[in-house]
Design an enzyme around this catalytic site. Structure first.
Site: not given
Ligand code: IPE
Ligand code: IPE
Ligand code: MG
Length: 247
Positions: A75, A27
């Site tokens: 997602n 993340d």
């Molecule tokens: C969790 O991260 C899923 C992945 C890293 C693939 P998210 O960015 O989707 O989680 P939330 O929305 O902060 O809980």
């Molecule tokens: C994790 O990074 C990747 C996926 C969930 C696909 P994020 O896209 O959630 O990055 P932040 O949390 O917005 O920084």
């Molecule tokens: Mg994230």
């Protein structure tokens, strides 16, 4: 006991007592890009490189399993443009991963409902899993369109179908037998779950399997996550006392 000197600290890791199975919620890609004034997709591209580095490093240090959360069942809520960019990156990296696997003999496996992915991506996943059958040892599980609750519901439906067909008996259901209906069947539960990016939640990751996992949270954003960060998480894990409800 091996000592690792990094820039600011010394990381002490005992390579004879490594966690067998490490899981990572990858993340922070979007925030990494935002900090640099780049589009979020630039963060996903660098995050994909980080995955490659850490996946290979896991093999080098002697882990048995590495499970990474790449894309959740939630997602899909993101803007279509971002979803499409992530899917394009997955296609590119899975194609390249096949070469890396053949070079490094890494087994790649997938957790998640792949049927919602494009036909090309599904074919790539199937090819990757086919090649993986040739290798023994270190295995990387990539969670794609994965949700912990979704996994449990799917498992329940499959078990129910087996009961209706006489292949399973409700009276015989145990934690171990139910585990066989999950994506992680035959894989030991994660010992250590790492979440970078500063968020302190599981976001629907490995709900069943994490019952007794040790958690490690760090503010580092995934694209910046280094080999030293992995060692620091393992060092923290090694200082803990796992009691599993005992004394
Ligand atoms: C969790 O991260 C899923 C992945 C890293 C693939 P998210 O960015 O989707 O989680 P939330 O929305 O902060 O809980
Ligand atoms: C994790 O990074 C990747 C996926 C969930 C696909 P994020 O896209 O959630 O990055 P932040 O949390 O917005 O920084
Ligand atoms: Mg994230």
């Amino acid at each position: 006991m091996a000592l690792f000197k990094s820039k600011e600290t010394t990381i002490e890791v005992d390579f004879d007592r490594l966690p067998r199975h490490v899981a990572i919620i990858m993340d922070g890609n979007g925030r990494w890009a935002k900090k640099r004034g780049l589009p979020r997709t630039a963060g996903h591209a660098v995050g994909a490189e980080t995955f490659r580095t850490i996946a290979t490093y896991g093999k080098d240090i002697g882990l048995d399993y590495l499970t990474v959360y790449a894309y959740s069942t939630e997602n899909w809520k993101r803007p279509l443009e971002e979803v499409n960019a992530i899917m394009a990156l997955l296609k590119k990296y899975l194609g390249e991963a096949i070469e890396t696997m053949e070079k490094d003999h890494i087994k790649l496996n997938f957790f998640g409902d792949l049927t919602r992915l494009s036909p090309e991506l599904q074919t790539l996943c199937a090819e990757t899993q086919e090649i993986s059958k040739r290798y023994e040892g270190y295995q990387v599980n990539v969670c794609l369109n994965y949700g912990g609750r979704d996994e449990i519901i799917r498992g329940m439906k499959a078990w129910q179908a087996d009961c209706a067909a006489g292949r399973a008996d409700p009276a015989e259901l145990t934690e171990a037998s139910f585990s066989q209906y999950l994506y992680s069947k035959d894989i030991p539960d994660p010992d250590l779950i790492i979440r970078p990016s500063g968020e302190i939640r599981t976001s629907n990751f490995l709900l069943w399997q994490s019952a007794y996992a040790e958690f490690y949270f760090t503010d580092v954003l995934w694209p910046d996550f280094s080999k030293d960060d992995l060692l620091a998480a393992i060092a923290s894990y090694q200082k803990r006392s796992r009691r599993y409800g005992g004394v």
